[in-house]
Design a protein around this motif. Structure first.
Motif, short mmCIF file in Angstrom:
data_model
loop_
_atom_site.label_atom_id
_atom_site.label_comp_id
_atom_site.label_asym_id
_atom_site.label_seq_id
_atom_site.Cartn_x
_atom_site.Cartn_y
_atom_site.Cartn_z
N LYS A 1 28.19 25.32 42.93
CA LYS A 1 27.75 25.00 41.36
C LYS A 1 26.71 26.15 40.89
CE LYS A 1 30.11 21.27 41.74
NZ LYS A 1 31.70 21.37 41.12
N GLY A 2 27.01 26.43 39.83
CA GLY A 2 25.90 27.40 39.12
C GLY A 2 26.55 28.83 39.28
N LEU A 3 27.54 29.25 39.87
CA LEU A 3 28.05 30.45 39.77
C LEU A 3 29.29 30.63 38.58
CD1 LEU A 3 28.65 31.65 43.54
CD2 LEU A 3 26.89 32.46 41.90
N GLU A 4 29.16 31.90 38.05
CA GLU A 4 30.21 31.94 37.18
C GLU A 4 31.95 31.86 37.50
OE1 GLU A 4 29.55 35.72 35.08
OE2 GLU A 4 27.48 35.32 34.45
N ASP A 5 32.56 31.33 36.74
CA ASP A 5 34.16 31.34 37.11
C ASP A 5 34.71 32.41 37.39
OD1 ASP A 5 33.83 28.36 36.54
OD2 ASP A 5 34.52 28.27 34.64
N ARG A 6 34.33 33.45 36.92
CA ARG A 6 35.06 34.75 37.00
C ARG A 6 34.56 35.41 38.42
NH1 ARG A 6 31.71 39.22 33.33
NH2 ARG A 6 29.63 38.83 33.85
N LEU A 7 33.60 34.95 38.84
CA LEU A 7 33.09 35.39 40.39
C LEU A 7 33.79 34.51 41.17
CD1 LEU A 7 29.19 36.05 40.58
CD2 LEU A 7 30.94 37.40 40.89
N LEU A 8 33.75 33.12 41.21
CA LEU A 8 34.50 32.13 42.07
C LEU A 8 35.99 32.49 42.07
CD1 LEU A 8 32.75 28.77 40.90
CD2 LEU A 8 32.30 30.10 42.84
#
Length: 463
Positions: A273-280
């Motif tokens: 949680k707390g990481l950008e969706d584009r990174l994930l």
């Protein structure tokens, strides 16, 4: 190893001792208490000058361990307390470090301060530890897939579909070992590759330093110029929006250039949680491999390897005892056997089961005071039977179950041999003990009542 030309002042410097105490307070909050008490608590500050902080360790073994395990944490604490970094040098006195005034101590080695984070040295020094190799990584069912994936990447960096390779698992299960093993293998077999291992904390600090000194362009050029980037503990980028933005562009630049990326985390990409969706989404675009806690056989193998590397001899019963009591964290497992070996070396005592229980009492939550007699009494109290009945030849269902539970707990908490446990229960054969332990381990998977009974007995033992 750097030796000083001059001897430190005789006795402990008051300012050095006080400063070192403050440093230890900081370090104490950042590492497991067992590790702190074993390795850092016995150290003391000796002297400080404008460049060097001299510290006394009990022996060379301890100094080596402290340097290998706690270097970065200590350096950060030194800078925080003194307001500026110092070069740290360890010494040990001939009498074990208790009396520095009897003769001048000899420096063991020094811990160099971190080099400027944004510099070409990132390519000269990949930040890898030579102790993390595939050769000394113990493979078991719990980590076999992650090991195979990491080895494939190491043998053919930038040529597999495993890009990025994302390895996740709980604390102390070997993620860092595998990531660094990839880097060490690549450096050894592909000498022209630019390899860099960093933690996400180091990446963040380097980025902050680059901003502060208006060197973000150099930061980007250096991090995006590597061929193999190994980033440890990616979950610590959560909540750091600017750093995430920078890593996003670094990831894209490397990936589009066909460079290899290896990431580790304590959880799967979906759970962060707390990481950008584009990174994930990019983390999941390659191969995701998990590492589970090791099974008993793998834990014993890990202990055997450590004992072998230390050129020591420890009985199988002792190793089994440790492996049965430390089940989820390999670092704790390693720390316990190293602690045992260190105490044995210092005291000269035999590394038997009794000594092991004494040394590891704190690490194992007080269970080291437990013996077979104590367990039998606790089981009898829970099942409301007599000890003589457990040791008799009677085979009623109630007695059989209590006997099986007692054998299981004896094996788990004392490390006694199968033969010894069998003798405790009326001279039964070791095959009977194996059968009893197997029955309990299997039944606990679906019999919640049995599981609660065993937990209650174990709680009474620790109380």
């Amino acid at each position: 190893m750097t030796e000083k030309k001059t001897s430190p002042e005789s006795g402990l410097s008051g300012s050095a001792e006080q400063a070192w105490s403050q440093i230890l307070e900081i370090v104490k909050g950042r590492i497991p208490l067992q590790n702190f008490n074993t390795w850092l608590k016995p150290t003391s500050g000796v002297s400080i000058d404008s460049e060097v902080f001299l510290v006394c360790a009990p022996n060379k073994f301890a100094a080596n361990w402290i340097t290998d395990k706690f270097l970065e944490i200590i350096q950060e604490a030194v800078a925080a307390v003194l307001g500026a970094p110092r070069q740290i040098e360890f010494i040990c006195s001939p009498d074990g470090g208790e009396n520095l005034s009897t003769s001048p101590p000899t420096p063991i080695f020094n811990m160099e301060q971190p080099k400027p984070p944004v510099s070409a040295r990132l390519f000269q020094d990949s930040q890898l530890s030579q102790r993390y190799l595939f050769e000394n990584f113990v493979v078991g069912d719990s980590n076999q897939f992650a090991h195979a994936a990491a080895l494939a990447v190491a043998k053919a960096p930038m040529q597999t579909k495993y890009n990025p390779l994302y390895i996740y698992g709980g604390v102390g299960l070997g993620k860092t070992h595998l990531a660094q093993a990839v880097g060490n293998y690549a450096r050894m077999h592909f000498t022209n590759l630019k390899v860099l291992y960093v933690t996400s904390e180091r990446f963040t600090n380097d980025f902050i330093d680059a901003i502060a000194h208006q060197r973000t362009a150099e930061f980007a050029r250096l991090y995006r110029g590597v061929d193999l980037l190994l980033l440890d503990d990616i979950q610590f980028l959560t909540g750091k929006e600017a750093t995430q933005e920078q890593f996003f562009h670094t990831f894209n630049a490397l990936h589009q250039a066909g460079k290899q990326i290896v990431l580790t985390s304590d959880r799967s990409p979906r759970e962060i949680k707390g990481l950008e969706d584009r990174l994930l989404s990019r983390f999941q675009s390659g191969l995701v491999a998990d590492i589970q806690p090791p099974d008993l056989e793998t834990r014993i193998a890990i202990l055997q390897q450590i004992v072998h590397l230390e050129n020591q001899s420890v009985s199988f019963d002792v190793l089994t005892y440790i492996a049965r009591n430390i089940t989820r964290n390999i670092r704790e497992l390693e720390g316990s056997i190293v602690r045992l070996l260190a105490y044995g070396s210092v005291t000269g005592r035999e590394l038997n089961l009794s000594f092991t229980q004494e040394v590891l009492r704190e690490a194992l939550g007080g269970s080291c005071t437990i013996n077979n007699d104590v367990i039998i009494k606790a089981v009898c109290a829970h099942f409301k039977v007599q000890a003589e009945q457990l040791k008799s030849k009677r085979k009623t269902a109630e007695l059989a179950r209590a006997r099986q539970v007692a054998m299981y707990i004896c094996r788990k908490h004392t490390g006694s041999s199968l033969k010894t446990i069998g003798e405790e229960f009326g001279g039964r054969d070791h095959s009977t003990v194996i059968h009893s332990i197997g029955v309990i381990e299997n039944d606990m998977k679906f019999d919640f009542s049995l599981r609660h009974s065993i937990e209650a007995i174990e709680a009474s033992l620790k109380a």
